[in-house]
Design a protein around this motif. Structure first.
Motif, PDB file in Angstrom:
ATOM      1  N   SER A  17       0.805  -1.224   0.000  1.00 31.52           N
ATOM      2  CA  SER A  17       0.000   0.000   0.000  1.00 31.52           C
ATOM      3  C   SER A  17       0.839   1.276   0.000  1.00 31.52           C
ATOM      4  CB  SER A  17      -0.960   0.014   1.191  1.00 31.52           C
ATOM      5  OG  SER A  17      -0.249  -0.062   2.411  1.00 31.52           O
ATOM      6  N   ASP A  18       2.080   1.196   0.470  1.00 32.95           N
ATOM      7  CA  ASP A  18       2.946   2.379   0.430  1.00 32.95           C
ATOM      8  C   ASP A  18       4.406   1.961   0.616  1.00 32.95           C
ATOM      9  OD1 ASP A  18       3.071   1.797   3.150  1.00 32.95           O
ATOM     10  OD2 ASP A  18       2.634   3.832   3.819  1.00 32.95           O
ATOM     11  N   ASN A  23      -4.584  -1.542   4.125  1.00 31.90           N
ATOM     12  CA  ASN A  23      -5.309  -0.348   3.692  1.00 31.90           C
ATOM     13  C   ASN A  23      -5.805  -0.512   2.247  1.00 31.90           C
ATOM     14  OD1 ASN A  23      -5.949   2.284   2.679  1.00 31.90           O
ATOM     15  ND2 ASN A  23      -4.802   3.158   4.388  1.00 31.90           N
ATOM     16  N   GLN A  24      -7.076  -0.851   2.084  1.00 30.30           N
ATOM     17  CA  GLN A  24      -7.615  -1.125   0.757  1.00 30.30           C
ATOM     18  C   GLN A  24      -7.596   0.106  -0.142  1.00 30.30           C
ATOM     19  OE1 GLN A  24     -11.343  -3.180   0.590  1.00 30.30           O
ATOM     20  NE2 GLN A  24     -11.392  -3.135  -1.637  1.00 30.30           N
ATOM     21  N   GLN A  25      -7.894   1.276   0.402  1.00 30.67           N
ATOM     22  CA  GLN A  25      -7.914   2.492  -0.413  1.00 30.67           C
ATOM     23  C   GLN A  25      -6.536   2.782  -1.009  1.00 30.67           C
ATOM     24  OE1 GLN A  25      -9.394   5.966   1.584  1.00 30.67           O
ATOM     25  NE2 GLN A  25      -8.957   7.314  -0.133  1.00 30.67           N
ATOM     26  N   MET A  26      -5.484   2.654  -0.201  1.00 33.45           N
ATOM     27  CA  MET A  26      -4.134   2.885  -0.710  1.00 33.45           C
ATOM     28  C   MET A  26      -3.732   1.801  -1.709  1.00 33.45           C
ATOM     29  SD  MET A  26      -2.307   4.350   2.738  1.00 33.45           S
ATOM     30  CE  MET A  26      -0.702   4.610   1.999  1.00 33.45           C
ATOM     31  N   GLU A  48      -5.749   0.260  -3.736  1.00 32.95           N
ATOM     32  CA  GLU A  48      -6.445   0.590  -4.986  1.00 32.95           C
ATOM     33  C   GLU A  48      -5.683   1.666  -5.770  1.00 32.95           C
ATOM     34  OE1 GLU A  48      -8.990  -0.970  -6.263  1.00 32.95           O
ATOM     35  OE2 GLU A  48      -9.848  -2.043  -4.575  1.00 32.95           O
ATOM     36  N   GLU A  49      -5.131   2.633  -5.048  1.00 34.72           N
ATOM     37  CA  GLU A  49      -4.346   3.687  -5.714  1.00 34.72           C
ATOM     38  C   GLU A  49      -3.103   3.105  -6.373  1.00 34.72           C
ATOM     39  OE1 GLU A  49      -3.553   6.893  -2.978  1.00 34.72           O
ATOM     40  OE2 GLU A  49      -5.663   7.005  -2.392  1.00 34.72           O
ATOM     41  N   VAL A  80      -6.124  -6.465  -5.982  1.00 37.04           N
ATOM     42  CA  VAL A  80      -6.016  -5.961  -4.607  1.00 37.04           C
ATOM     43  C   VAL A  80      -6.572  -7.002  -3.645  1.00 37.04           C
ATOM     44  CG1 VAL A  80      -6.908  -4.217  -3.027  1.00 37.04           C
ATOM     45  CG2 VAL A  80      -6.085  -3.547  -5.287  1.00 37.04           C
ATOM     46  N   PRO A 125      -6.976  -7.015   0.404  1.00 35.67           N
ATOM     47  CA  PRO A 125      -6.786  -6.466   1.747  1.00 35.67           C
ATOM     48  C   PRO A 125      -6.524  -7.604   2.735  1.00 35.67           C
ATOM     49  CG  PRO A 125      -8.839  -5.682   0.765  1.00 35.67           C
ATOM     50  CD  PRO A 125      -8.326  -6.789  -0.100  1.00 35.67           C
TER      51      PRO A 125
END
Length: 95
Positions: free
Chosen positions: A10-11, A37-40, A42-43, A57, A59
């Motif tokens: 995720s990062d 972190n699913q949102q990160m 996805e990015e 993805v 999670p």
């Protein structure tokens, strides 16, 4: 197609490894991006897809005990055998 599972994607290092693999291999790689972190995720997946790779993805927590759950999804998504994996959740190491 090579399928690579990246935990901690995720990062940080995990996300950068995903982007570098997508950039270097394009459509020849399927990336399974795993982290909490699913949102990160996805990015990062969107960035990898923009570079030509396929991305999925998942999670999850940072343990690879999720592999029995991830593997069937990988096989149905990418139609591939045993994936490679890179864990960047605590220490970055190739597995």
């Amino acid at each position: 197609m090579k399928v690579i599972v990246i935990t901690g994607a995720s990062d940080g290092i995990g996300a950068e490894i995903a982007r570098q693999l997508a950039h270097g291999h394009g459509s020849g790689v399927g990336l399974v991006l795993a982290a909490r972190n699913q949102q990160m995720l996805e990015e990062v997946a969107g960035q990898c897809v923009a570079l030509g790779a396929q991305a999925m993805v998942v999670p999850t927590d940072r343990s690879l005990t999720m592999m029995p759950i991830i593997r069937p999804s990988v096989n149905s998504e990418f139609i591939s055998g045993c994936p490679h994996s890179v864990s960047c959740s605590q220490k970055c190491r190739s597995m």
